[in-house]
Write an enzyme that holds these catalytic residues in place. Structure first.
Site, PDB file in Angstrom:
ATOM      1  N   ARG A   1       0.855  -1.185   0.000  1.00 30.42           N
ATOM      2  CA  ARG A   1       0.000   0.000   0.000  1.00 30.42           C
ATOM      3  C   ARG A   1       0.895   1.241   0.000  1.00 30.42           C
ATOM      4  NH1 ARG A   1      -2.381   2.940   4.687  1.00 30.42           N
ATOM      5  NH2 ARG A   1      -3.863   4.365   3.731  1.00 30.42           N
TER       6      ARG A   1
ATOM      7  N   ASN B   1      -7.212   2.069  10.106  1.00 30.55           N
ATOM      8  CA  ASN B   1      -5.881   2.186  10.711  1.00 30.55           C
ATOM      9  C   ASN B   1      -6.064   2.172  12.213  1.00 30.55           C
ATOM     10  OD1 ASN B   1      -5.011   2.501   8.114  1.00 30.55           O
ATOM     11  ND2 ASN B   1      -4.259   4.597   8.356  1.00 30.55           N
TER      12      ASN B   1
ATOM     13  N   GLU C   1      -3.406  -0.043   8.249  1.00 28.67           N
ATOM     14  CA  GLU C   1      -2.185   0.321   8.987  1.00 28.67           C
ATOM     15  C   GLU C   1      -2.306  -0.190  10.409  1.00 28.67           C
ATOM     16  OE1 GLU C   1      -0.970   4.450   9.250  1.00 28.67           O
ATOM     17  OE2 GLU C   1      -1.401   4.756   7.123  1.00 28.67           O
TER      18      GLU C   1
ATOM     19  N   HIS D   1      -2.569  11.010   0.936  1.00 22.40           N
ATOM     20  CA  HIS D   1      -1.999  10.788   2.269  1.00 22.40           C
ATOM     21  C   HIS D   1      -1.324  12.104   2.681  1.00 22.40           C
ATOM     22  CE1 HIS D   1      -0.487   7.429   5.112  1.00 22.40           C
ATOM     23  NE2 HIS D   1      -0.087   8.582   5.656  1.00 22.40           N
TER      24      HIS D   1
ATOM     25  N   GLU E   1      -6.862   8.624   6.571  1.00 17.89           N
ATOM     26  CA  GLU E   1      -7.032   9.299   7.856  1.00 17.89           C
ATOM     27  C   GLU E   1      -7.463  10.761   7.712  1.00 17.89           C
ATOM     28  OE1 GLU E   1      -3.505   8.741  10.212  1.00 17.89           O
ATOM     29  OE2 GLU E   1      -3.649   6.570  10.192  1.00 17.89           O
TER      30      GLU E   1
HETATM   31  O1  IFM Z   1       3.094   7.636  10.002  1.00 19.36           O
HETATM   32  C1  IFM Z   1       1.729   7.692  10.212  1.00 19.36           C
HETATM   33  C2  IFM Z   1       0.994   7.507   8.903  1.00 19.36           C
HETATM   34  O2  IFM Z   1       1.367   8.439   7.953  1.00 19.36           O
HETATM   35  C3  IFM Z   1      -0.499   7.621   9.117  1.00 19.36           C
HETATM   36  N1  IFM Z   1      -0.925   6.767  10.178  1.00 19.36           N
HETATM   37  C4  IFM Z   1      -0.215   6.803  11.418  1.00 19.36           C
HETATM   38  C5  IFM Z   1       1.266   6.631  11.162  1.00 19.36           C
HETATM   39  C6  IFM Z   1       2.048   6.666  12.491  1.00 19.36           C
HETATM   40  O3  IFM Z   1       1.862   7.885  13.109  1.00 19.36           O
END
Ligand code: IFM
Length: 477
Positions: free
Chosen positions: A92, A309, A382, A136, A181
């Protein structure tokens, strides 16, 4: 902060039973463009809000920027080879919007597209399913200058960009995630200002959240027509929110934070409406006049998958008049209309981010999304942890990270046994990278990156994960 002398936080590995995952379970690892690519000024790429933010004094630890990062832009083939050695079934990654459409509008930049076409082709040649995230966090700076996500037009620009990517990669990429996110983009970017673009206005954060979701819905509609065979989804960072006691005040604090952290996005996207209690909580902040007729129908356009996530849990308590909340999340985040809710640390083991390790929270989160919101296939897009790593004799024995993965994979398996249609898991992250405002001071990778020499060392967790993938599950020993 974690103490390197602390034993693995989540238990004794060799007392755990073996577990097998369903056939075809998609084992992956994730990264994001600005965190790994570098080559910030090459190939026609223009600035994103993260370039501007990280180059502004005082915004990131020690002034770190993503200018070079892991230099993945120039090391694509070597990095794909490492993924193949791990046996990854899927990778990903995210696309840097200003690399493929400099300035965020107008024609595509062929050189930028070429990078992602090569990446996808090399992944496919190695039997690795590409999973593409469109956004992102690296909004083209020109779009921020025109108002950013609080401006409605940014949503339309995002859908145009999605179509441009569909033209370039729709024939080869099956899995498309619109946003990663959006809570962070909206509430950290426009609310607390600890993320780019660093603005601090609660009403703007709420507007940004809405327009991010509108952009998501418009992009889903555009992609549905352009790439009918694609699997479309969004990735939300979700947290169980637990009151510290069963007092009505603590329960209300949990309801409020759950509204802002989770239901702000879950309800519009999966139910087509904002929750009434959230709208009431935000009444002092906004009258929601940015929500136009028809928006929620667009935002709730049908999806094929939902990405989650998961990192930790929020534990909260009712406000105490005159008392300053002190926990990490209270300081870093922005909770418009609920600023006085206290975030409580329980004294359980934490990662190097200070985030409490709570694998049962992953079971809760997956079950909640499935039982309260949707029958769609779910993916953990994630999950991972930062710990302080040490290179000893050319090796990195990251037992704490390995134990974190083990516990959360066991939690994933428990969710599947409870009926959750969980179809895959992506470790965050494939390799150490630029951890946003923390710069390079936090390491989440399964692969260690020496940023000076740009060498990579697979850590113990990487070798362990390769074995998990090979067995399609966890060994007893
Ligand atoms: O590094 C970040 C990522 O970009 C988005 N989710 C959380 C991760 C850890 O903080």
């Amino acid at each position: 902060m974690s103490n390197p002398a602390t034993p693995p936080a989540v238990g004794v590995l060799d007392e755990r039973p073996p577990l097998t995952f369903p056939p075809g379970f998609l084992w992956g690892a994730a990264t994001a463009a600005y965190q790994i690519e570098g080559a910030a000024n090459e190939g026609g790429r223009t600035a994103s809000i993260w370039d501007t933010f990280s180059h502004t004094e005082g915004r990131t630890v020690a002034g770190h920027t993503g200018d070079v990062a892991c230099d993945h832009y120039h090391r694509l083939s070597d990095d794909v080879r490492l993924m193949a050695e791990l046996g990854l079934k899927s990778y990903r990654f995210s696309v840097s919007w200003p690399r493929v459409q400099p300035g965020g509008s107008g024609p595509a930049n062929a050189e930028g597209l070429d990078f992602y076409q090569r990446l996808v082709d090399e992944l496919l040649a190695n039997g690795i399913e590409p999973w593409l995230t469109l956004y992102h966090w690296d909004l083209p700076q020109e779009l921020e200058d025109a108002g950013g996500w609080p401006a409605r037009d940014t949503a339309a620009r995002f859908a145009d960009y999605a179509l441009l990517m569909a033209d370039a990669l729709g024939d080869r990429v099956k899995y498309w995630t619109t946003l990663n996110e959006p809570w962070c983009s909206a509430f950290l970017g426009y609310g607390s200002g600890v993320h780019a673009p660093g603005r601090t206005d609660g009403a703007d954060a709420v507007r940004a959240g809405h327009h991010l979701m509108l952009g998501h819905g418009l992009a889903v509609q555009a992609l549905r027509t352009a790439v009918p065979q694609a699997q479309l989804g969004v990735t939300l960072n979700l947290y169980p929110v637990t009151p510290i006691s069963d007092s009505p005040g603590d329960a209300d604090a949990a309801r409020r934070i759950d509204g802002l952290a989770n239901r702000f996005f879950l309800d519009p996207i999966l139910r087509g409406a904002y929750p009434d209690d959230l709208v009431a909580d935000l009444a002092k902040v906004t009258d929601f006049d940015h929500v136009h007729e028809g928006d929620l129908a667009v935002i709730s356009s049908p999806l094929d998958v939902v990405g989650i996530n998961y990192y930790s849990r929020h534990v909260v308590a009712a406000p105490v008049p005159g008392e300053q909340p002190e926990a990490y999340w209270r300081d870093q985040a922005c909770w418009p209309g609920s600023e006085d809710v206290r975030f409580v640390t329980r004294g359980v083991p934490v990662t190097d981010m200070g985030w409490e390790i709570d694998a049962p929270g992953l079971v809760e989160t997956l079950r909640r999304v499935h039982e309260e919101y949707t029958d769609l296939p779910l993916y953990v897009t994630e999950n991972g942890s930062a710990f302080v790593d040490e290179v000893v004799d050319g090796a990195v024995d990251d037992v704490d990270r390995l134990a974190y993965f083990d516990a959360h994979l066991r939690a994933s398996h428990e969710a599947i046994s409870a009926g959750v249609p969980l179809r895959g898991y992506f470790a965050w992250s494939l390799m150490d990278n630029f951890e946003w405002a923390w710069g390079y001071t936090k390491r989440f990778g399964m692969i260690y990156v020496d940023y000076d020499k740009q060498t990579r060392i697979p850590k113990s967790s990487a070798r362990w994960y390769a074995e998990v993938i090979r067995r399609n599950g966890l060994a007893a020993e």
